[in-house]
Structure formats: C-alpha cells, structure tokens
Design a protein around this motif. Sequence first.
Motif, PDB file in Angstrom:
ATOM      1  N   TRP A   1       0.838  -1.208   0.000  1.00  0.00           N
ATOM      2  CA  TRP A   1       0.000   0.000   0.000  1.00  0.00           C
ATOM      3  C   TRP A   1       0.872   1.256   0.000  1.00  0.00           C
ATOM      4  CZ3 TRP A   1      -4.457  -0.609  -1.940  1.00  0.00           C
ATOM      5  CH2 TRP A   1      -5.123  -1.835  -1.798  1.00  0.00           C
ATOM      6  N   ASP A   2       2.119   1.148   0.477  1.00  0.00           N
ATOM      7  CA  ASP A   2       3.049   2.285   0.358  1.00  0.00           C
ATOM      8  C   ASP A   2       3.359   2.564  -1.111  1.00  0.00           C
ATOM      9  OD1 ASP A   2       3.175   2.670   3.073  1.00  0.00           O
ATOM     10  OD2 ASP A   2       5.078   1.583   3.344  1.00  0.00           O
ATOM     11  N   HIS A   3       3.549   1.493  -1.885  1.00  0.00           N
ATOM     12  CA  HIS A   3       3.758   1.662  -3.330  1.00  0.00           C
ATOM     13  C   HIS A   3       2.572   2.390  -3.952  1.00  0.00           C
ATOM     14  CE1 HIS A   3       6.428  -2.192  -3.328  1.00  0.00           C
ATOM     15  NE2 HIS A   3       7.195  -1.121  -3.283  1.00  0.00           N
ATOM     16  N   VAL A   4       1.363   1.973  -3.559  1.00  0.00           N
ATOM     17  CA  VAL A   4       0.141   2.556  -4.137  1.00  0.00           C
ATOM     18  C   VAL A   4       0.049   4.041  -3.796  1.00  0.00           C
ATOM     19  CG1 VAL A   4      -2.388   2.455  -4.168  1.00  0.00           C
ATOM     20  CG2 VAL A   4      -1.056   0.337  -4.062  1.00  0.00           C
ATOM     21  N   GLN A   5       0.266   4.377  -2.529  1.00  0.00           N
ATOM     22  CA  GLN A   5       0.173   5.785  -2.103  1.00  0.00           C
ATOM     23  C   GLN A   5       1.198   6.652  -2.833  1.00  0.00           C
ATOM     24  OE1 GLN A   5       0.442   4.947   2.124  1.00  0.00           O
ATOM     25  NE2 GLN A   5      -1.664   5.659   2.448  1.00  0.00           N
ATOM     26  N   ALA A   6       2.432   6.157  -2.919  1.00  0.00           N
ATOM     27  CA  ALA A   6       3.491   6.931  -3.592  1.00  0.00           C
ATOM     28  C   ALA A   6       3.174   7.115  -5.074  1.00  0.00           C
ATOM     29  CB  ALA A   6       4.837   6.239  -3.417  1.00  0.00           C
ATOM     30  N   ALA A   7       2.705   6.047  -5.716  1.00  0.00           N
ATOM     31  CA  ALA A   7       2.423   6.100  -7.159  1.00  0.00           C
ATOM     32  C   ALA A   7       1.271   7.045  -7.467  1.00  0.00           C
ATOM     33  CB  ALA A   7       2.113   4.700  -7.684  1.00  0.00           C
ATOM     34  N   LEU A   8       0.186   6.955  -6.688  1.00  0.00           N
ATOM     35  CA  LEU A   8      -0.991   7.781  -6.986  1.00  0.00           C
ATOM     36  C   LEU A   8      -0.707   9.267  -6.808  1.00  0.00           C
ATOM     37  CD1 LEU A   8      -3.958   5.667  -5.562  1.00  0.00           C
ATOM     38  CD2 LEU A   8      -3.169   5.864  -7.930  1.00  0.00           C
ATOM     39  N   SER A   9       0.264   9.608  -5.996  1.00  0.00           N
ATOM     40  CA  SER A   9       0.588  11.028  -5.830  1.00  0.00           C
ATOM     41  C   SER A   9       1.509  11.544  -6.938  1.00  0.00           C
ATOM     42  CB  SER A   9       1.228  11.280  -4.460  1.00  0.00           C
ATOM     43  OG  SER A   9       2.480  10.633  -4.368  1.00  0.00           O
ATOM     44  N   HIS A  10       2.007  10.622  -7.790  1.00  0.00           N
ATOM     45  CA  HIS A  10       2.929  11.019  -8.874  1.00  0.00           C
ATOM     46  C   HIS A  10       2.580  10.353 -10.199  1.00  0.00           C
ATOM     47  CE1 HIS A  10       5.506  11.801  -5.251  1.00  0.00           C
ATOM     48  NE2 HIS A  10       5.685  12.925  -5.918  1.00  0.00           N
ATOM     49  N   VAL A  11       1.300  10.187 -10.490  1.00  0.00           N
ATOM     50  CA  VAL A  11       0.908   9.493 -11.732  1.00  0.00           C
ATOM     51  C   VAL A  11       1.427  10.242 -12.959  1.00  0.00           C
ATOM     52  CG1 VAL A  11      -1.020   8.674 -13.149  1.00  0.00           C
ATOM     53  CG2 VAL A  11      -1.140   8.472 -10.664  1.00  0.00           C
ATOM     54  N   ARG A  12       1.246  11.559 -12.980  1.00  0.00           N
ATOM     55  CA  ARG A  12       1.688  12.346 -14.152  1.00  0.00           C
ATOM     56  C   ARG A  12       3.196  12.192 -14.370  1.00  0.00           C
ATOM     57  NH1 ARG A  12      -2.639  15.891 -15.391  1.00  0.00           N
ATOM     58  NH2 ARG A  12      -3.881  16.492 -13.587  1.00  0.00           N
ATOM     59  N   LYS A  13       3.968  12.325 -13.291  1.00  0.00           N
ATOM     60  CA  LYS A  13       5.427  12.263 -13.390  1.00  0.00           C
ATOM     61  C   LYS A  13       5.888  10.868 -13.816  1.00  0.00           C
ATOM     62  CE  LYS A  13       9.477  12.771 -10.407  1.00  0.00           C
ATOM     63  NZ  LYS A  13       9.885  12.930  -9.005  1.00  0.00           N
ATOM     64  N   LEU A  14       5.264   9.823 -13.248  1.00  0.00           N
ATOM     65  CA  LEU A  14       5.692   8.454 -13.534  1.00  0.00           C
ATOM     66  C   LEU A  14       5.309   7.994 -14.939  1.00  0.00           C
ATOM     67  CD1 LEU A  14       4.800   6.783 -10.116  1.00  0.00           C
ATOM     68  CD2 LEU A  14       7.103   6.990 -11.066  1.00  0.00           C
ATOM     69  N   THR A  15       4.162   8.454 -15.432  1.00  0.00           N
ATOM     70  CA  THR A  15       3.644   7.894 -16.697  1.00  0.00           C
ATOM     71  C   THR A  15       3.541   8.894 -17.841  1.00  0.00           C
ATOM     72  OG1 THR A  15       1.338   8.388 -16.160  1.00  0.00           O
ATOM     73  CG2 THR A  15       2.218   6.279 -15.374  1.00  0.00           C
ATOM     74  N   GLY A  16       3.595  10.196 -17.531  1.00  0.00           N
ATOM     75  CA  GLY A  16       3.439  11.195 -18.590  1.00  0.00           C
ATOM     76  C   GLY A  16       1.993  11.509 -18.935  1.00  0.00           C
ATOM     77  N   LEU A  17       1.050  11.107 -18.075  1.00  0.00           N
ATOM     78  CA  LEU A  17      -0.363  11.369 -18.360  1.00  0.00           C
ATOM     79  C   LEU A  17      -0.645  12.863 -18.413  1.00  0.00           C
ATOM     80  CD1 LEU A  17      -3.295  10.336 -18.677  1.00  0.00           C
ATOM     81  CD2 LEU A  17      -3.493  10.465 -16.199  1.00  0.00           C
ATOM     82  N   ARG A  18      -1.433  13.254 -19.418  1.00  0.00           N
ATOM     83  CA  ARG A  18      -1.817  14.666 -19.543  1.00  0.00           C
ATOM     84  C   ARG A  18      -3.299  14.770 -19.940  1.00  0.00           C
ATOM     85  NH1 ARG A  18       2.042  18.824 -22.346  1.00  0.00           N
ATOM     86  NH2 ARG A  18       0.684  20.092 -21.030  1.00  0.00           N
ATOM     87  N   GLY A  19      -3.854  15.967 -19.741  1.00  0.00           N
ATOM     88  CA  GLY A  19      -5.189  16.254 -20.254  1.00  0.00           C
ATOM     89  C   GLY A  19      -6.335  15.793 -19.377  1.00  0.00           C
ATOM     90  N   ARG A  20      -6.048  15.382 -18.129  1.00  0.00           N
ATOM     91  CA  ARG A  20      -7.135  15.040 -17.203  1.00  0.00           C
ATOM     92  C   ARG A  20      -7.187  16.115 -16.127  1.00  0.00           C
ATOM     93  NH1 ARG A  20      -5.405  11.414 -20.942  1.00  0.00           N
ATOM     94  NH2 ARG A  20      -6.782   9.596 -21.074  1.00  0.00           N
ATOM     95  N   TRP A  21      -8.150  17.013 -16.271  1.00  0.00           N
ATOM     96  CA  TRP A  21      -8.262  18.189 -15.394  1.00  0.00           C
ATOM     97  C   TRP A  21      -6.866  18.759 -15.125  1.00  0.00           C
ATOM     98  CZ3 TRP A  21     -12.731  20.592 -14.823  1.00  0.00           C
ATOM     99  CH2 TRP A  21     -12.767  21.711 -13.979  1.00  0.00           C
ATOM    100  N   GLU A  22      -6.160  19.071 -16.218  1.00  0.00           N
ATOM    101  CA  GLU A  22      -4.782  19.549 -16.112  1.00  0.00           C
ATOM    102  C   GLU A  22      -4.752  21.069 -16.019  1.00  0.00           C
ATOM    103  OE1 GLU A  22      -0.544  19.358 -18.551  1.00  0.00           O
ATOM    104  OE2 GLU A  22      -2.156  17.995 -19.084  1.00  0.00           O
ATOM    105  N   VAL A  23      -4.240  21.554 -14.907  1.00  0.00           N
ATOM    106  CA  VAL A  23      -4.111  23.001 -14.697  1.00  0.00           C
ATOM    107  C   VAL A  23      -2.824  23.453 -15.388  1.00  0.00           C
ATOM    108  CG1 VAL A  23      -3.838  24.838 -12.985  1.00  0.00           C
ATOM    109  CG2 VAL A  23      -5.359  22.889 -12.507  1.00  0.00           C
ATOM    110  N   VAL A  24      -2.968  24.306 -16.405  1.00  0.00           N
ATOM    111  CA  VAL A  24      -1.782  24.730 -17.160  1.00  0.00           C
ATOM    112  C   VAL A  24      -1.342  26.152 -16.801  1.00  0.00           C
ATOM    113  CG1 VAL A  24      -2.151  23.145 -19.089  1.00  0.00           C
ATOM    114  CG2 VAL A  24      -3.192  25.416 -19.170  1.00  0.00           C
TER     115      VAL A  24
END
Length: 429
Positions: A286-309
Amino acid sequence: MNAYQEALDYLYGQLPMFTKVGASAYKTDLHNTVALLQQLNNPQHTFKTIHVAGTNGKGSTSHMLAAILQQAGYKTGLYTSPHLLDFRERIRINGQVAPEDFVVNFTNNMRPFIESIAPSFFELTVAMAFQYFSQENVDIAIIEVGLGGRLDSTNVITPELSVITNISFDHKNILGDTLPRIASEKAGIIKAGVPVIVSETQSEIQWVFRDKAAETGSPIHFADQEWMVDGSLIKDNYLELTLLDTRKGVMHHFRLDLSGQYQEKNVMGVLSAVRLLQQQGWHITWDHVQAALSHVRKLTGLRGRWEVVSEHPLTVMDVGHNEAGIREVVQQLEHVNYQQLHIVTGFVKDKEVDNVLPLFPTTATYYFCRAQIPRALDEVALAEMAARHGLQGRPYESVQAALQAARQHAKAEDMILVCGSFFIVAEAM
C-alpha cells in the motif's frame, strides 16, 4: 525531413485512421491484427498484461495501474490511444516513450506486409506496441482498449485481469444505441477464467457483466461494492481521498495528482485490481500505491485530465468529450472558485453533440472552434447548435485563435476551460 517524420507521414497517409476519418477506419474483425502479430511471431504471448476497457476513465485507470506497478519495481509497458502531442505517447515503458528509431525500423521492416494486407492505423500501432514490449522484456503491460472491446485490435491477449471502467453513450453508430449493447461490446474483453473488475455498478447493465463472467467462468468484482469514499477534498491541485476497504474494515488515505473529482470511481477500480494482483503474487504494498498515486503524471506522462496549465486566469484542459465525460467535467466546476467562466470547445461530427450541449453552463462565455482534422465539426455550425441550447459565444477557425481570444477576454480571477475532444486539447497544448 527526418526518417521519423517520414515514417509518421507514411503511417498517417497510407492507413485509415479512426481519429481522422471515423467509422470507415473501424474493422469489424481481428483478422488483420492476428495476421500482423503472426508475421511478428506473436510477441503478445511473451509478457503479462492487464486489459482495460470502458467508455470513460480507461485512460486514467491505465496510467494509475502503470504508475503503481512501476513504483513497485516492475518494468511496465503502457499502451494507450489517442496521443496528444507525439505519436510515441501511445507506447511507453516506465513512462518513457518508444524511441524514434524503433518506430522507423518497425515501419520500414513491415512495409511490404502492410501493403499486402492494408491494415488500419490502429491495427498496426497495436502490433508495434506488442513488438516493442516483447523486445524490451517488460514484466507486464497495461493495454487500453481503443474502441469497444470485443472487436478491438487489443483483444488478442489473455491478461492477468480485465478492468471495465464506466459505460455510457459513445460511438453509438458502431457499438450500439443502448447501454446494454455497448456494455456487451465492452464485456467482450472478459476471458475464460480471468478475473474481471467493474469499477462502477450501473444497475441497468450490471447483469451484462455478470452473465458474461458466468459464461466464461471469470470471478467478477464490482469495485464500488468493495470500497467506499469516506472523505474527499481538492487541495493544491491534488485530490485527497479517504477510502474504506469494506471487506476488511480498514481506512486508506490517498493523495492523487489527478485532481478531477471524477477520479474517485477510477481509483476504486484500480484498488480492486491491486488487491487481485497481490493475491496473484505480485509484490505491491500500500506504500507503493500511495506513492504512485501522488505522482501518476510524473511516472507515466499522463496529460489532459483536469490539467491546470496556468493559474491567473486559472486555465484547465480536460479531454472529456462524450455525454458522461462532459457531465463529470461540468460537475467538477462546482468545486472551483472563479468570477467568469470561458469555455473553449469543439467536437467531431460523429458525436451526439445535441445531447452534450445541454450539459454546459449557460452562464459561461464560449469560444467555438474546430481541430485540424477531417472529422471536426464546423465551428459555425457548432455555434448555431449551441445557441439553440442557450450557449452564447463566437466561432473561431482554429483552436489557437479561440484560446487566444479567451485569454484576451479573461481577467485574472476568471477561469478558462478547454474541452470537447482530444484534438481540441492537443492543439491547445
């Protein structure tokens, strides 16, 4: 012109591309995909996968799962579509896009075969992704369905588990004009004996998934019956969630860098998937899960989901584009403070635009535009349709012109929202 651009021009020019031409590019069988993969010695059988389908939320869900597996130390492939800025966003390993030379070499090597069977753009990119993941020896790959499920080119894998996010009206001309018909197409990814997670219980269609799972002998989990949101808060562009594990009576707290309130449903599906992966022997804490969910954009490059520019005026980009997606985006606006709302939007011709427009707030100022693709709905026609629903604004020939006008008119305490289609957001970026 460099070799990479030449390869892209060939792919875009030679192959029918759904995002540009619509339904005529959609193939109603898996024949070409199977042929392409046989030509490549079936790379899809050399690594483990998770298959993700649904109308909305499948992209966010895929990226969250990829982030978690990455954080847990697994070499993780991620195949998604469409892309926003660069074709290679579709094919990533641990957040890094496929190299240009791989795309060039793959295209050149496959060219004679491509010309002999004339696959669609999507069929070829699926084969390209599977080849890359196999070549790079990934531990697991998250595979997002392109359209539907049953006849989607990705539906040639036997995954560790299947995830189905949300079912709503989209691509009715292809998938069917009722929710049970659409759900039936999505349920086509359920494989014999492979567990399936449905993120959201929808009373009118849950029987479709239960029946299919019974037919295939697949354990089925409805994530929102396994988790309950106990608290939810948006703070500093993070979504802070407290979720109760209803099976164990344990609370978990997560801080997501995807701040859309609509991510609550997706997170529950992801957490149920994690629990099944843990049961299958994947080492994820669950530590992995918490750390990952707080850095999804950084880890995967996801963009365009309620993205504040930008902050002044607050400018947000969201790829929500169908009825359910726009409804979620509009609901998110209720959590934002602003003086005046400016909306830059455009659609493609084959969307049910008349069903979507009534969902938009009549108090906003609109900047109607069209993306530079053949499927784009004419901006003047869109403005006229919108006016019939009480939405006031002006048409602009391009996304950039519309965004520039919005920025000129918006004051520092206003908000600009860019939404309507992937292509509008891509050009705005």
